[in-house]
Design a protein around this motif. Structure first.
Motif, PDB file in Angstrom:
ATOM      1  N   GLY A 128      49.157  45.738  38.882  1.00 61.98           N
ATOM      2  CA  GLY A 128      50.394  45.816  39.649  1.00 61.98           C
ATOM      3  C   GLY A 128      51.617  46.033  38.779  1.00 61.98           C
ATOM      4  N   GLN A 129      51.577  45.555  37.523  1.00 64.28           N
ATOM      5  CA  GLN A 129      52.689  45.727  36.596  1.00 64.28           C
ATOM      6  C   GLN A 129      52.589  47.019  35.792  1.00 64.28           C
ATOM      7  N   SER A 130      51.459  47.708  35.909  1.00 67.20           N
ATOM      8  CA  SER A 130      51.230  48.904  35.097  1.00 67.20           C
ATOM      9  C   SER A 130      52.083  50.072  35.586  1.00 67.20           C
ATOM     10  N   THR A 131      52.468  50.898  34.641  1.00 63.57           N
ATOM     11  CA  THR A 131      53.176  52.132  34.996  1.00 63.57           C
ATOM     12  C   THR A 131      52.259  53.351  34.910  1.00 63.57           C
ATOM     13  N   SER A 132      51.192  53.249  34.127  1.00 64.08           N
ATOM     14  CA  SER A 132      50.294  54.390  33.938  1.00 64.08           C
ATOM     15  C   SER A 132      49.058  54.328  34.824  1.00 64.08           C
ATOM     16  N   SER A 133      48.708  53.129  35.318  1.00 64.28           N
ATOM     17  CA  SER A 133      47.504  52.978  36.144  1.00 64.28           C
ATOM     18  C   SER A 133      47.812  52.073  37.329  1.00 64.28           C
ATOM     19  N   LYS A 134      48.841  52.408  38.064  1.00 62.69           N
ATOM     20  CA  LYS A 134      49.356  51.554  39.123  1.00 62.69           C
ATOM     21  C   LYS A 134      48.598  51.753  40.437  1.00 62.69           C
ATOM     22  N   PRO A 135      48.708  50.788  41.362  1.00 62.99           N
ATOM     23  CA  PRO A 135      48.065  50.931  42.673  1.00 62.99           C
ATOM     24  C   PRO A 135      48.798  51.948  43.536  1.00 62.99           C
ATOM     25  N   LEU A 136      48.089  52.489  44.515  1.00 60.72           N
ATOM     26  CA  LEU A 136      48.725  53.449  45.423  1.00 60.72           C
ATOM     27  C   LEU A 136      49.771  52.757  46.279  1.00 60.72           C
ATOM     28  N   VAL A 137      49.531  51.499  46.674  1.00 59.34           N
ATOM     29  CA  VAL A 137      50.463  50.739  47.513  1.00 59.34           C
ATOM     30  C   VAL A 137      50.794  49.436  46.784  1.00 59.34           C
ATOM     31  N   ARG A 138      51.926  49.394  46.082  1.00 60.65           N
ATOM     32  CA  ARG A 138      52.285  48.215  45.295  1.00 60.65           C
ATOM     33  C   ARG A 138      52.496  46.987  46.179  1.00 60.65           C
ATOM     34  N   GLY A 139      53.065  47.178  47.363  1.00 61.94           N
ATOM     35  CA  GLY A 139      53.292  46.048  48.253  1.00 61.94           C
ATOM     36  C   GLY A 139      51.991  45.375  48.647  1.00 61.94           C
ATOM     37  N   LEU A 140      50.960  46.175  48.893  1.00 60.20           N
ATOM     38  CA  LEU A 140      49.652  45.627  49.220  1.00 60.20           C
ATOM     39  C   LEU A 140      49.082  44.872  48.027  1.00 60.20           C
ATOM     40  N   ASN A 141      49.310  45.411  46.846  1.00 60.73           N
ATOM     41  CA  ASN A 141      48.849  44.737  45.623  1.00 60.73           C
ATOM     42  C   ASN A 141      49.460  43.348  45.500  1.00 60.73           C
ATOM     43  N   ARG A 142      50.785  43.253  45.691  1.00 56.52           N
ATOM     44  CA  ARG A 142      51.468  41.963  45.560  1.00 56.52           C
ATOM     45  C   ARG A 142      51.016  40.977  46.635  1.00 56.52           C
ATOM     46  N   LEU A 143      50.839  41.491  47.864  1.00 53.93           N
ATOM     47  CA  LEU A 143      50.401  40.627  48.965  1.00 53.93           C
ATOM     48  C   LEU A 143      49.013  40.054  48.685  1.00 53.93           C
ATOM     49  N   LEU A 144      48.098  40.909  48.245  1.00 53.21           N
ATOM     50  CA  LEU A 144      46.740  40.448  47.985  1.00 53.21           C
ATOM     51  C   LEU A 144      46.694  39.500  46.795  1.00 53.21           C
ATOM     52  N   ALA A 145      47.502  39.758  45.772  1.00 56.80           N
ATOM     53  CA  ALA A 145      47.531  38.871  44.608  1.00 56.80           C
ATOM     54  C   ALA A 145      47.994  37.477  44.999  1.00 56.80           C
ATOM     55  N   ARG A 146      48.957  37.393  45.924  1.00 54.65           N
ATOM     56  CA  ARG A 146      49.500  36.087  46.327  1.00 54.65           C
ATOM     57  C   ARG A 146      48.617  35.387  47.344  1.00 54.65           C
ATOM     58  N   ALA A 167      45.334  36.654  48.945  1.00 55.59           N
ATOM     59  CA  ALA A 167      43.923  36.925  49.253  1.00 55.59           C
ATOM     60  C   ALA A 167      43.062  37.169  48.020  1.00 55.59           C
ATOM     61  N   SER A 168      43.538  36.794  46.826  1.00 54.46           N
ATOM     62  CA  SER A 168      42.747  37.084  45.621  1.00 54.46           C
ATOM     63  C   SER A 168      41.421  36.333  45.620  1.00 54.46           C
ATOM     64  N   THR A 169      41.418  35.108  46.139  1.00 51.28           N
ATOM     65  CA  THR A 169      40.168  34.338  46.185  1.00 51.28           C
ATOM     66  C   THR A 169      39.149  35.018  47.091  1.00 51.28           C
ATOM     67  N   MET A 170      39.581  35.436  48.263  1.00 53.40           N
ATOM     68  CA  MET A 170      38.667  36.097  49.201  1.00 53.40           C
ATOM     69  C   MET A 170      38.155  37.407  48.614  1.00 53.40           C
ATOM     70  N   ILE A 171      39.033  38.181  47.970  1.00 54.51           N
ATOM     71  CA  ILE A 171      38.619  39.468  47.415  1.00 54.51           C
ATOM     72  C   ILE A 171      37.656  39.259  46.248  1.00 54.51           C
ATOM     73  N   GLY A 172      37.946  38.277  45.396  1.00 55.08           N
ATOM     74  CA  GLY A 172      37.062  38.005  44.275  1.00 55.08           C
ATOM     75  C   GLY A 172      35.672  37.615  44.733  1.00 55.08           C
ATOM     76  N   ALA A 173      35.602  36.712  45.724  1.00 54.08           N
ATOM     77  CA  ALA A 173      34.298  36.282  46.244  1.00 54.08           C
ATOM     78  C   ALA A 173      33.567  37.439  46.917  1.00 54.08           C
ATOM     79  N   SER A 174      34.301  38.242  47.676  1.00 54.63           N
ATOM     80  CA  SER A 174      33.680  39.360  48.388  1.00 54.63           C
ATOM     81  C   SER A 174      33.131  40.397  47.417  1.00 54.63           C
TER      82      SER A 174
END
Length: 424
Positions: free
Chosen positions: A163-181, A183-190
């Motif tokens: 999410g902080q990268s400038t060269s390999s950033k996500p397509l939707v930064r807002g989604l990145n920040r939301l998931l990091a705050r 849903a990271s546990t759910m995504i990691g387990a999934s």
């Protein structure tokens, strides 16, 4: 269409689409971008052979679609299938020696699986798909630890780094920040359930859309570049997971079940502490780096020496050091089984100096000292591997990288400002 030809046709389409996207996004051809200041030599290939190979990179890259097209139109002939496998092997050697990325391994393995008779080739490609996905899951667990992936914030670290990268950033930064705050546990387990449980079960139950969805999610929320570079793996997923070989048949047994069992045992032995945060903070996102140098460069004063980051197309002029990320270390790359290299000393952890996922350390000075001790231990082990294997070569000089240092870079992150630790 002949049974073999379907994979060749799918792979040709994926390669051409991937190359077209690269040309559209960068204005350059893939073979000109696939370059680095460091090249990795397979243990069985001589330094002279590798340098000769990479000097013909353009011709090898251009031979790939031609070979796949031959397979699509004449794949019924065993000699053609063997020729395709040889061309793919040369391409893979040339590409991976510069990038160290694992996304092309399914192409290599499946190309050789296609040399088999049709029914066995299809079942073997299913084995390749399962082997590749499960290997990725096991690598995540070995570096981050299964518990840390679910509860300890390893996935959150991944999301935040990209999410902080400038060269390999996500397509939707807002989604990145939301998931990091949230849903990271759910995504990691999934992710672990998909790669380590659901995909191996395709030996009994066919399926492919989970892997397609995973890489779409990676592109949207973590890194567009990472999502796209796996485009060439999709043909192996589609072809492999569509195998309908009868359970227990000779074709079904061609899938590498024993290899998967060994990997599951390796998972159970994996470390339980999170290393991803420490790897990111100490070697990726801040000003500190783990760098590698030739013996000749190490004889000079390293302060002021230029540092070649991964992705740099050519080595800096004169003596240089080279970032270890994606060359010797990374989230899923640790040479010489250095799985425990980012573990703090036991006595330091007991003193409360663990610099893992906890945002507030009890004693910052104690944590810094413990991490410096950890890095010295890592440097000694890494240097032993470098000197023994001599597999990482400086592209400009073809000299092996033999020395390792933990350094502080300058404000521009291009030169060494201070050597924090060495292997002495």
């Amino acid at each position: 269409m002949h049974a073999h030809a379907s994979w060749y046709a799918l792979q040709l389409s994926a390669v051409l689409l991937w190359w077209a996207l690269i040309k559209r996004m960068t204005g350059k051809h893939l073979y000109s971008l696939c370059s680095s200041s460091v090249i990795t030599r397979p243990s069985w290939l001589s330094r002279e052979a590798l340098t000769l190979l990479v000097s013909h990179k353009r011709q090898i890259f251009l031979a790939l679609p031609a070979a796949l097209a031959a397979g699509a139109f004449a794949g019924q002939h065993a000699l053609v299938r063997l020729l395709v496998a040889l061309v793919v092997s040369l391409y893979h050697l040339s590409e991976s020696s510069h990038t160290n990325r694992h996304g092309e391994y399914p192409v290599l393995y499946t190309a050789w699986a296609m040399v088999l008779p049709a029914s066995f080739a299809h079942a073997a490609s299913m084995g390749v798909a399962i082997h590749f996905v499960l290997s990725c899951g096991i690598a995540k667990c070995m570096v981050g630890g299964p518990r840390a992936w679910v509860f300890g914030g390893t996935m959150r670290t991944y999301l935040e780094v990209y999410g902080q990268s400038t060269s390999s950033k996500p397509l939707v930064r807002g989604l990145n920040r939301l998931l990091a705050r949230r849903a990271s546990t759910m995504i990691g387990a999934s992710t672990l359930l998909l790669e380590c449980v659901a995909v191996p079960l395709t030996l009994l139950l066919p399926g492919v859309w989970g892997m397609v969805g995973l890489h779409v999610g990676i592109a949207l929320a973590m890194s567009l570049n990472v999502g796209l570079v796996f485009l060439t793996t999709l043909p192996t997923y589609v072809h492999g997971f569509s195998c309908d070989a009868r359970v227990g048949s000779a074709e079904w047994r061609a899938s590498p079940r024993a290899a998967q069992a060994r990997k599951v045992l390796g998972l159970m032995r994996g470390g339980m502490g999170s290393k991803a945060e420490r790897i990111a903070r100490l070697t990726m996102t801040g000003r500190t780096r783990l760098v590698l140098a030739t013996r000749e460069a190490a004889q000079q004063d390293l302060v002021g020496t230029r540092s070649g980051a991964f992705g740099a197309k050519d080595a800096p002029a004169g003596h240089a050091v080279h970032d270890s990320i994606l060359r010797a270390t990374g989230f899923t790359l640790l040479h010489d089984n250095l799985v425990d290299a980012f573990d703090l000393p036991a006595d330091a952890a007991a003193r409360g100096a663990d610099g893992g996922a906890a945002p507030a350390a009890k004693d910052a000075a104690a944590r810094e000292a413990a991490e410096l001790e950890m890095m010295r231990r890592l440097l000694m082990r890494l240097e032993r591997w470098l000197a023994r294997e001599r597999r990482l070569l400086e592209a400009s000089s073809a000299r092996p990288l033999e020395r390792a240092y933990f350094v502080l870079l300058d404000g521009d992150k291009t030169r060494v400002a201070k050597v924090l630790a060495d292997a002495a």
